[in-house]
Design a protein around this motif. Sequence first.
Motif, PDB file in Angstrom:
ATOM      1  N   MET A   1       0.802  -1.206   0.000  1.00  0.00           N
ATOM      2  CA  MET A   1       0.000   0.000   0.000  1.00  0.00           C
ATOM      3  C   MET A   1       0.847   1.274   0.000  1.00  0.00           C
ATOM      4  N   PRO A   2       1.784   1.457   0.952  1.00  0.00           N
ATOM      5  CA  PRO A   2       2.514   2.726   1.001  1.00  0.00           C
ATOM      6  C   PRO A   2       3.342   2.994  -0.255  1.00  0.00           C
ATOM      7  N   THR A   3       3.211   4.217  -0.749  1.00  0.00           N
ATOM      8  CA  THR A   3       4.004   4.697  -1.872  1.00  0.00           C
ATOM      9  C   THR A   3       4.527   6.077  -1.493  1.00  0.00           C
ATOM     10  N   GLY A   4       5.125   6.770  -2.447  1.00  0.00           N
ATOM     11  CA  GLY A   4       5.692   8.081  -2.168  1.00  0.00           C
ATOM     12  C   GLY A   4       4.692   9.060  -1.593  1.00  0.00           C
ATOM     13  N   TRP A   5       3.482   9.084  -2.137  1.00  0.00           N
ATOM     14  CA  TRP A   5       2.471  10.036  -1.659  1.00  0.00           C
ATOM     15  C   TRP A   5       2.128   9.767  -0.196  1.00  0.00           C
ATOM     16  N   PHE A   6       2.094   8.477   0.167  1.00  0.00           N
ATOM     17  CA  PHE A   6       1.757   8.092   1.536  1.00  0.00           C
ATOM     18  C   PHE A   6       2.792   8.645   2.513  1.00  0.00           C
ATOM     19  N   TYR A   7       4.066   8.482   2.177  1.00  0.00           N
ATOM     20  CA  TYR A   7       5.122   8.953   3.066  1.00  0.00           C
ATOM     21  C   TYR A   7       5.156  10.480   3.142  1.00  0.00           C
ATOM     22  N   ARG A   8       4.784  11.153   2.064  1.00  0.00           N
ATOM     23  CA  ARG A   8       4.702  12.621   2.102  1.00  0.00           C
ATOM     24  C   ARG A   8       3.616  13.055   3.094  1.00  0.00           C
ATOM     25  N   LEU A   9       2.469  12.380   3.048  1.00  0.00           N
ATOM     26  CA  LEU A   9       1.389  12.714   3.975  1.00  0.00           C
ATOM     27  C   LEU A   9       1.772  12.400   5.417  1.00  0.00           C
ATOM     28  N   LYS A  10       2.409  11.251   5.626  1.00  0.00           N
ATOM     29  CA  LYS A  10       2.825  10.884   6.980  1.00  0.00           C
ATOM     30  C   LYS A  10       3.832  11.891   7.529  1.00  0.00           C
ATOM     31  N   ALA A  11       4.766  12.340   6.695  1.00  0.00           N
ATOM     32  CA  ALA A  11       5.748  13.333   7.138  1.00  0.00           C
ATOM     33  C   ALA A  11       5.061  14.647   7.497  1.00  0.00           C
ATOM     34  N   ALA A  12       4.077  15.057   6.695  1.00  0.00           N
ATOM     35  CA  ALA A  12       3.340  16.286   6.983  1.00  0.00           C
ATOM     36  C   ALA A  12       2.558  16.143   8.289  1.00  0.00           C
ATOM     37  N   GLN A  13       1.982  14.974   8.527  1.00  0.00           N
ATOM     38  CA  GLN A  13       1.268  14.723   9.778  1.00  0.00           C
ATOM     39  C   GLN A  13       2.219  14.838  10.964  1.00  0.00           C
ATOM     40  N   ARG A  14       3.409  14.246  10.844  1.00  0.00           N
ATOM     41  CA  ARG A  14       4.397  14.326  11.920  1.00  0.00           C
ATOM     42  C   ARG A  14       4.775  15.786  12.202  1.00  0.00           C
ATOM     43  N   ASP A  15       5.011  16.548  11.131  1.00  0.00           N
ATOM     44  CA  ASP A  15       5.360  17.960  11.298  1.00  0.00           C
ATOM     45  C   ASP A  15       4.218  18.724  11.973  1.00  0.00           C
ATOM     46  N   LEU A  16       3.007  18.407  11.586  1.00  0.00           N
ATOM     47  CA  LEU A  16       1.841  19.059  12.163  1.00  0.00           C
ATOM     48  C   LEU A  16       1.728  18.738  13.656  1.00  0.00           C
ATOM     49  N   ILE A  17       1.915  17.499  14.002  1.00  0.00           N
ATOM     50  CA  ILE A  17       1.852  17.078  15.412  1.00  0.00           C
ATOM     51  C   ILE A  17       2.948  17.775  16.215  1.00  0.00           C
ATOM     52  N   THR A  18       4.132  17.859  15.658  1.00  0.00           N
ATOM     53  CA  THR A  18       5.243  18.534  16.341  1.00  0.00           C
ATOM     54  C   THR A  18       4.929  20.008  16.558  1.00  0.00           C
ATOM     55  N   ARG A  19       4.442  20.685  15.521  1.00  0.00           N
ATOM     56  CA  ARG A  19       4.133  22.118  15.639  1.00  0.00           C
ATOM     57  C   ARG A  19       3.022  22.409  16.628  1.00  0.00           C
ATOM     58  N   CYS A  20       2.145  21.430  16.825  1.00  0.00           N
ATOM     59  CA  CYS A  20       1.029  21.628  17.756  1.00  0.00           C
ATOM     60  C   CYS A  20       1.390  21.235  19.188  1.00  0.00           C
TER      61      CYS A  20
END
Length: 160
Positions: A1-20
């Motif tokens: 299932m995971p492809t490049g788009w998936f990892y981009r979204l996961k990285a953005a989620q991590r950044d969002l969680i960190t910023r919050c």
Amino acid sequence: MPTGWFYRLKAAQRDLITRCGGIKRSAEIASLSQSQMGRFNNDGDPELMPLPAVLMLEHECAAPLVTAIMAELNGRRLADNVDAAELANASIMASHAEVVVQAGELMAKGAMAFADGRLTPSEAMGIDRQAASLERAISDLRHAAANARAHGLSVVGGAK
């Protein structure tokens, strides 16, 4: 299932969680459990954040991190809000430049067609097509001028 788009979204989620403020604070903001927020923060977990959680967290940190990636994955990008006057200025300037380009192309097409002293049906058709392009460009310029008039026009670096 995971492809490049998936990892981009996961990285953005991590950044969002960190910023919050981390997993615990993000879970509180989004009204989700810490374990669920932890899964969103984990690259190895296939779970993606639900849209309401994304929106709440992006609002909290004032940064559309996940939304920007979603837009990019769809061939788009986010733009900051620009006021109507700035848009009108940019539009009229671009429209004017397009009229100049189209007029130049019409003059060049005519000069080439008339160079031998004869006008072929094909050359006449080319001139007509170019004239139609110029007509469209002029129409766009008139529309942009009306918008600029409605919103005010300021030329950067203009005379004082």
